[in-house]
Design a protein around this motif. Structure first.
Motif, PDB file in Angstrom:
ATOM      1  N   ALA A 128       4.059   7.126   2.054  1.00  0.00           N
ATOM      2  CA  ALA A 128       4.148   5.740   2.992  1.00  0.00           C
ATOM      3  C   ALA A 128       4.033   4.635   2.598  1.00  0.00           C
ATOM      4  O   ALA A 128       3.105   4.729   1.694  1.00  0.00           O
ATOM      5  CB  ALA A 128       3.392   6.259   4.281  1.00  0.00           C
ATOM      6  N   VAL A 129       4.884   3.401   2.290  1.00  0.00           N
ATOM      7  CA  VAL A 129       4.558   2.178   1.712  1.00  0.00           C
ATOM      8  C   VAL A 129       4.211   1.303   3.424  1.00  0.00           C
ATOM      9  O   VAL A 129       5.412   1.603   4.138  1.00  0.00           O
ATOM     10  CB  VAL A 129       5.827   1.928   1.350  1.00  0.00           C
ATOM     11  CG1 VAL A 129       5.611   0.342   0.735  1.00  0.00           C
ATOM     12  CG2 VAL A 129       6.062   2.698  -0.169  1.00  0.00           C
ATOM     13  N   TYR A 130       3.328   0.736   2.973  1.00  0.00           N
ATOM     14  CA  TYR A 130       3.145  -0.291   4.248  1.00  0.00           C
ATOM     15  C   TYR A 130       3.502  -1.791   3.629  1.00  0.00           C
ATOM     16  O   TYR A 130       1.902  -1.465   2.910  1.00  0.00           O
ATOM     17  CB  TYR A 130       2.045  -0.195   4.593  1.00  0.00           C
ATOM     18  CG  TYR A 130       1.704  -1.478   6.198  1.00  0.00           C
ATOM     19  CD1 TYR A 130       2.012  -0.521   7.152  1.00  0.00           C
ATOM     20  CD2 TYR A 130       1.138  -2.694   6.074  1.00  0.00           C
ATOM     21  CE1 TYR A 130       2.555  -1.398   8.960  1.00  0.00           C
ATOM     22  CE2 TYR A 130       1.038  -3.394   7.423  1.00  0.00           C
ATOM     23  CZ  TYR A 130       1.674  -2.838   8.537  1.00  0.00           C
ATOM     24  OH  TYR A 130       1.465  -3.395   9.355  1.00  0.00           O
ATOM     25  N   TYR A 182      10.036  -2.322  10.596  1.00  0.00           N
ATOM     26  CA  TYR A 182       9.188  -3.618  10.585  1.00  0.00           C
ATOM     27  C   TYR A 182       8.953  -4.633  12.044  1.00  0.00           C
ATOM     28  O   TYR A 182       9.945  -4.741  12.351  1.00  0.00           O
ATOM     29  CB  TYR A 182      10.135  -4.810   9.482  1.00  0.00           C
ATOM     30  CG  TYR A 182      11.470  -5.080   9.359  1.00  0.00           C
ATOM     31  CD1 TYR A 182      10.990  -6.606  10.212  1.00  0.00           C
ATOM     32  CD2 TYR A 182      12.646  -4.339   9.470  1.00  0.00           C
ATOM     33  CE1 TYR A 182      13.493  -6.498  10.601  1.00  0.00           C
ATOM     34  CE2 TYR A 182      13.905  -4.084   9.945  1.00  0.00           C
ATOM     35  CZ  TYR A 182      13.847  -5.861  10.435  1.00  0.00           C
ATOM     36  OH  TYR A 182      15.215  -6.256  10.562  1.00  0.00           O
ATOM     37  N   ARG A 212       0.952  -0.925   0.025  1.00  0.00           N
ATOM     38  CA  ARG A 212      -0.109  -0.005  -0.156  1.00  0.00           C
ATOM     39  C   ARG A 212       1.126   0.982  -0.163  1.00  0.00           C
ATOM     40  O   ARG A 212       1.919   1.550   0.814  1.00  0.00           O
ATOM     41  CB  ARG A 212      -0.619   0.043   0.957  1.00  0.00           C
ATOM     42  CG  ARG A 212      -2.511  -1.314   1.001  1.00  0.00           C
ATOM     43  CD  ARG A 212      -2.214  -1.743   2.338  1.00  0.00           C
ATOM     44  NE  ARG A 212      -1.663  -1.988   3.578  1.00  0.00           N
ATOM     45  CZ  ARG A 212      -1.642  -3.189   3.509  1.00  0.00           C
ATOM     46  NH1 ARG A 212      -2.483  -4.412   2.552  1.00  0.00           N
ATOM     47  NH2 ARG A 212      -0.677  -3.201   5.072  1.00  0.00           N
ATOM     48  N   SER A 245       5.723  -7.144   9.566  1.00  0.00           N
ATOM     49  CA  SER A 245       5.003  -6.337   8.250  1.00  0.00           C
ATOM     50  C   SER A 245       6.223  -4.889   8.273  1.00  0.00           C
ATOM     51  O   SER A 245       7.073  -5.327   8.913  1.00  0.00           O
ATOM     52  CB  SER A 245       3.521  -5.948   8.968  1.00  0.00           C
ATOM     53  OG  SER A 245       3.127  -6.669   8.501  1.00  0.00           O
ATOM     54  N   GLU A 246       6.493  -3.912   6.907  1.00  0.00           N
ATOM     55  CA  GLU A 246       7.035  -3.632   7.451  1.00  0.00           C
ATOM     56  C   GLU A 246       6.733  -2.188   6.497  1.00  0.00           C
ATOM     57  O   GLU A 246       5.297  -2.280   5.746  1.00  0.00           O
ATOM     58  CB  GLU A 246       8.265  -4.059   5.456  1.00  0.00           C
ATOM     59  CG  GLU A 246       9.928  -3.173   6.213  1.00  0.00           C
ATOM     60  CD  GLU A 246      10.705  -3.606   5.244  1.00  0.00           C
ATOM     61  OE1 GLU A 246      10.934  -3.447   4.256  1.00  0.00           O
ATOM     62  OE2 GLU A 246      10.747  -5.645   5.884  1.00  0.00           O
ATOM     63  N   THR A 247       7.260  -1.285   7.117  1.00  0.00           N
ATOM     64  CA  THR A 247       6.596  -0.105   6.912  1.00  0.00           C
ATOM     65  C   THR A 247       8.382   1.152   6.228  1.00  0.00           C
ATOM     66  O   THR A 247       9.109   1.071   7.568  1.00  0.00           O
ATOM     67  CB  THR A 247       5.874   0.883   7.932  1.00  0.00           C
ATOM     68  OG1 THR A 247       5.276   1.946   7.270  1.00  0.00           O
ATOM     69  CG2 THR A 247       6.061   0.958   8.792  1.00  0.00           C
ATOM     70  N   TRP A 248       8.258   2.215   5.252  1.00  0.00           N
ATOM     71  CA  TRP A 248       8.846   2.718   5.061  1.00  0.00           C
ATOM     72  C   TRP A 248       8.332   3.810   5.032  1.00  0.00           C
ATOM     73  O   TRP A 248       6.824   4.010   4.409  1.00  0.00           O
ATOM     74  CB  TRP A 248       9.467   2.649   3.627  1.00  0.00           C
ATOM     75  CG  TRP A 248       9.911   1.486   3.032  1.00  0.00           C
ATOM     76  CD1 TRP A 248      10.177   0.650   3.996  1.00  0.00           C
ATOM     77  CD2 TRP A 248      10.114   0.820   2.296  1.00  0.00           C
ATOM     78  NE1 TRP A 248      10.828  -1.088   3.746  1.00  0.00           N
ATOM     79  CE2 TRP A 248      11.176  -0.571   2.006  1.00  0.00           C
ATOM     80  CE3 TRP A 248      10.011   1.183   0.591  1.00  0.00           C
ATOM     81  CZ2 TRP A 248      11.159  -1.181   0.714  1.00  0.00           C
ATOM     82  CZ3 TRP A 248      10.799   0.487  -0.368  1.00  0.00           C
ATOM     83  CH2 TRP A 248      11.347  -1.150  -0.097  1.00  0.00           C
ATOM     84  N   GLN A 249       9.296   5.363   5.325  1.00  0.00           N
ATOM     85  CA  GLN A 249       8.743   6.586   5.354  1.00  0.00           C
ATOM     86  C   GLN A 249       9.650   7.483   3.770  1.00  0.00           C
ATOM     87  O   GLN A 249      11.147   6.583   4.423  1.00  0.00           O
ATOM     88  CB  GLN A 249       9.135   7.511   6.669  1.00  0.00           C
ATOM     89  CG  GLN A 249       7.708   6.569   7.609  1.00  0.00           C
ATOM     90  CD  GLN A 249       6.942   7.027   7.459  1.00  0.00           C
ATOM     91  OE1 GLN A 249       6.067   8.020   6.916  1.00  0.00           O
ATOM     92  NE2 GLN A 249       5.850   5.826   7.127  1.00  0.00           N
TER      93      GLN A 249
END
Length: 165
Positions: free
Chosen positions: A120-122, A157, A111, A138-142
């Motif tokens: 934001a990428v999740y 993550y 997403r 799960s991983e999230t990037w700013q």
């Protein structure tokens, strides 16, 4: 009665179209998707420089957070264990470059949310070592949109090594 039913149906369909997450990706989303592909490709290629180039050079953050079940199991053996492990992208890039076995990170349910300046990428991931599941989470990037394109400024993550098997 039929006109009333049709009006409700069309109103509902119009609302779905306006609120649908399935919309055409704009140029920012397409560029971010390319960044994601370069990240995955750099891991498979053990490309330290290519991986490092995807991150903002100064600042940023990187955190691994152990999932509850993994944390409990490891803490039983290591009472001083912290659930949150700070790190940085350079350490990860060095690990990738030095890996003796094939490694790969697979992404699912990606997403992307952006206003064109920040994003934001999740996603959910599976990290493979020598073709075997090593850990999942799960991983999230700013992301920030720099003069040189989109760069990762922060990453966090979850890690569930015990669910990978």
């Amino acid at each position: 009665m039929n006109k009333q039913l049709l009006s409700v149906l069309f109103a509902g369909l119009a609302g779905l179209a306006l609120n649908s997450p399935a919309r055409a990706a704009g140029p920012d989303e397409a560029q971010i998707e390319q960044l994601i592909e370069r990240f995955k490709t750099a891991i498979v290629a053990h490309d330290q420089k290519g991986l490092e180039a995807l991150f903002v050079d100064q600042g940023g953050s990187w955190f691994e957070v152990l999932g509850e079940d993994a944390f409990r199991q490891i803490k039983a053996r290591k009472p001083d264990l912290s659930r949150v492990h700070p790190d940085n992208y350079r350490h990860f890039a060095s690990f990738v470059a030095g890996a003796k076995q094939p490694i790969e990170e697979k992404f699912e349910n990606v997403r992307i949310h952006t206003d064109g300046a920040v994003a934001a990428v999740y996603f959910d991931f599976v990290f493979l070592v020598d073709g075997k599941r090593n850990n999942v989470g799960s991983e999230t990037w700013q992301l920030v949109h720099t003069n040189d394109g989109w760069k990762i400024s922060a990453m966090a993550y979850s890690s569930y090594p015990d669910r990978a098997r």
